[in-house]
Design a protein around this motif. Structure first.
Motif, PDB file in Angstrom:
ATOM      1  N   VAL A 248       0.724  -1.173   0.076  1.00 53.93           N
ATOM      2  CA  VAL A 248      -0.459  -0.257   0.046  1.00 53.93           C
ATOM      3  C   VAL A 248       1.170   1.153  -0.464  1.00 53.93           C
ATOM      4  O   VAL A 248       1.466   1.336   0.857  1.00 53.93           O
ATOM      5  CB  VAL A 248      -1.213   0.053   1.437  1.00 53.93           C
ATOM      6  N   LEU A 249       0.908   2.217  -1.014  1.00 54.34           N
ATOM      7  CA  LEU A 249       1.429   3.239  -1.410  1.00 54.34           C
ATOM      8  C   LEU A 249       0.810   4.047  -0.242  1.00 54.34           C
ATOM      9  O   LEU A 249      -0.252   4.033  -0.042  1.00 54.34           O
ATOM     10  CB  LEU A 249       1.676   4.001  -2.939  1.00 54.34           C
ATOM     11  N   LYS A 250       1.997   4.806   0.657  1.00 54.84           N
ATOM     12  CA  LYS A 250       1.324   5.721   1.180  1.00 54.84           C
ATOM     13  C   LYS A 250       0.478   7.045   1.229  1.00 54.84           C
ATOM     14  O   LYS A 250      -0.744   7.507   1.974  1.00 54.84           O
ATOM     15  CB  LYS A 250       3.026   6.583   2.013  1.00 54.84           C
ATOM     16  N   THR A 251       0.631   7.158  -0.097  1.00 59.27           N
ATOM     17  CA  THR A 251      -0.527   8.185  -0.421  1.00 59.27           C
ATOM     18  C   THR A 251      -1.640   7.931  -1.286  1.00 59.27           C
ATOM     19  O   THR A 251      -2.668   8.435  -1.024  1.00 59.27           O
ATOM     20  CB  THR A 251       0.238   8.601  -2.027  1.00 59.27           C
ATOM     21  N   MET A 252      -1.612   6.207  -0.636  1.00 60.61           N
ATOM     22  CA  MET A 252      -3.225   5.321  -0.749  1.00 60.61           C
ATOM     23  C   MET A 252      -3.636   5.453   0.221  1.00 60.61           C
ATOM     24  O   MET A 252      -4.641   4.949  -0.019  1.00 60.61           O
ATOM     25  CB  MET A 252      -2.848   4.504  -2.080  1.00 60.61           C
ATOM     26  N   ILE A 253      -3.300   5.776   1.216  1.00 61.77           N
ATOM     27  CA  ILE A 253      -3.701   5.339   2.711  1.00 61.77           C
ATOM     28  C   ILE A 253      -4.880   5.571   2.410  1.00 61.77           C
ATOM     29  O   ILE A 253      -5.986   4.989   3.020  1.00 61.77           O
ATOM     30  CB  ILE A 253      -2.675   5.032   3.419  1.00 61.77           C
ATOM     31  N   PRO A 254      -5.274   7.056   2.435  1.00 57.72           N
ATOM     32  CA  PRO A 254      -7.128   7.936   3.112  1.00 57.72           C
ATOM     33  C   PRO A 254      -8.126   6.291   1.758  1.00 57.72           C
ATOM     34  O   PRO A 254      -8.635   6.949   2.180  1.00 57.72           O
ATOM     35  CB  PRO A 254      -6.337   8.879   1.814  1.00 57.72           C
ATOM     36  N   PHE A 255      -7.706   6.653   0.528  1.00 52.21           N
ATOM     37  CA  PHE A 255      -8.261   5.388  -0.434  1.00 52.21           C
ATOM     38  C   PHE A 255      -8.582   4.343   0.980  1.00 52.21           C
ATOM     39  O   PHE A 255     -10.367   4.099   1.048  1.00 52.21           O
ATOM     40  CB  PHE A 255      -8.060   5.325  -1.879  1.00 52.21           C
ATOM     41  N   TRP A 256      -7.585   3.451   1.470  1.00 51.32           N
ATOM     42  CA  TRP A 256      -8.003   2.681   1.754  1.00 51.32           C
ATOM     43  C   TRP A 256      -8.956   2.953   3.752  1.00 51.32           C
ATOM     44  O   TRP A 256      -9.979   1.864   3.718  1.00 51.32           O
ATOM     45  CB  TRP A 256      -7.010   1.416   2.538  1.00 51.32           C
TER      46      TRP A 256
END
Length: 343
Positions: A248-256
């Motif tokens: 999980v890329l750090k920039t994508m954590i908000p989506f998760w």
């Protein structure tokens, strides 16, 4: 292009320039912002976005100024052609409060509804609806109904790898929540209503009516156990795992996190919409690692093919070498992945 071209010019457009006195959208004013090559008629995507950028901002500010009731009175009738106007009505909240993953989620919903509705329009005079959105937008059938200038406006936003390509970069998990300006969402919402006006005029002249294709229905959902009852402890653990996961890329954590929150609120459709691009993105991270091709991780360029589920889950790579991902994941995980790919 997403973060730059549409922000270079700092001008504004009067509401009366893009909405006529009759309340209809002024397509003539909008289409004149589309730019073409000097030596040919090829669409110039970058200069078109430079020209359309300020208009997008003005339209966004106008929609933001409307109350929900005003928006409904002015636009919902022109969104009926999508067969899901209630979804568009919910989107006004995103314009007023574009927090977290809201803009990306609303854009993914909008582009999906728009693509399907355009397919229905195609079938008014066509037979086999194109599989790819870019082919659908370039079809003579839609050009004959909406006109070439209108279709060129859509192409600038969603119709080509050379364009903003909002639909594909979102649905394939290439952008973070911070990278999609809300004004582009407002613009596409506005254009969708404008298409409804044009379609209404066409149907009146052609004495035809738009027929919507039936949706796919999933049966035996309980047996599939797709949305199990997860307690708060497990969901908290899921959030913790996301923040620590190597795929999980750090920039994508908000989506998760937004997906897990949607699950908690029983908004399962939103949960799936948010998760699918991130599942592909996470598998892309693993795919590029085990196959030793790091350059394919963030490929979202007009000159390169995207690394998507088709390639990620294939048995062989493009160079005919064995794809190592299925071996790493194991048979049970691949069976589940193949099911999601088919659906």
């Amino acid at each position: 292009m997403i973060c730059e071209a549409g922000f270079e010019r700092k001008t504004s457009c009067a509401v009366s320039s893009f909405i006529c006195d009759s309340g209809e959208i002024n397509w003539e004013f909008i289409t004149k912002h589309v730019q073409y090559g000097e030596q040919d008629s090829i669409l110039d995507y970058i200069n078109s976005m430079r020209s359309l950028g300020p208009l997008c901002e003005s339209i966004h500010l106008h929609l933001k100024s409307l109350t929900v009731e005003q928006f409904e009175n002015q636009f919902v009738v022109w969104l009926q052609w999508t067969n899901c106007p209630e979804i568009f009505l919910e989107m006004i909240d995103t314009i007023k409060n574009p927090h977290g993953a809201a803009v990306a989620l609303s854009l993914m919903k909008l582009t999906s509804c728009l693509e399907r509705a355009l397919g229905d329009v195609f079938l008014l005079i066509g037979k086999d609806c194109p599989f790819l959105l870019r082919d659908l937008l370039a079809s003579p059938e839609l050009v004959s109904i909406f006109g070439q200038p209108v279709m060129d406006v859509l192409k600038v936003f969603i119709g080509s790898p050379d364009s903003l390509n909002l639909r594909n970069i979102l649905w394939h998990g290439f952008v973070s929540v911070e990278e999609i300006p809300v004004k582009y969402f407002s613009m596409l919402l506005f254009l969708t209503a404008g298409l409804g006006q044009l379609l209404n005029n066409y149907c009146l002249q052609a004495h035809s009516a738009l027929i919507h294709r039936p949706y796919v229905s999933f049966t035996h959902l309980k047996e599939l156990h797709i949305f199990p009852d997860l307690n708060q402890e497990l969901l908290s653990l899921a959030k913790e795992l996301v923040t620590k996961s190597n795929i999980v890329l750090k920039t994508m954590i908000p989506f998760w996190i937004a997906a897990i929150t949607s699950f908690q609120q029983a908004r399962y459709a939103d949960c799936v919409i948010l998760l699918l691009p991130q599942l592909e993105g996470g598998l892309r991270v693993l795919f590029t690692a085990v196959n030793k091709c790091p350059s394919r991780l963030m490929t979202a360029e007009s000159s390169s093919l995207y690394t998507t589920f088709d390639e990620i889950l294939a048995k062989q790579l493009n160079n005919e070498e064995i794809n190592q991902l299925p071996i790493v994941l194991g048979e049970s995980a691949m069976s589940s992945a193949d099911f999601h790919k088919m659906t």
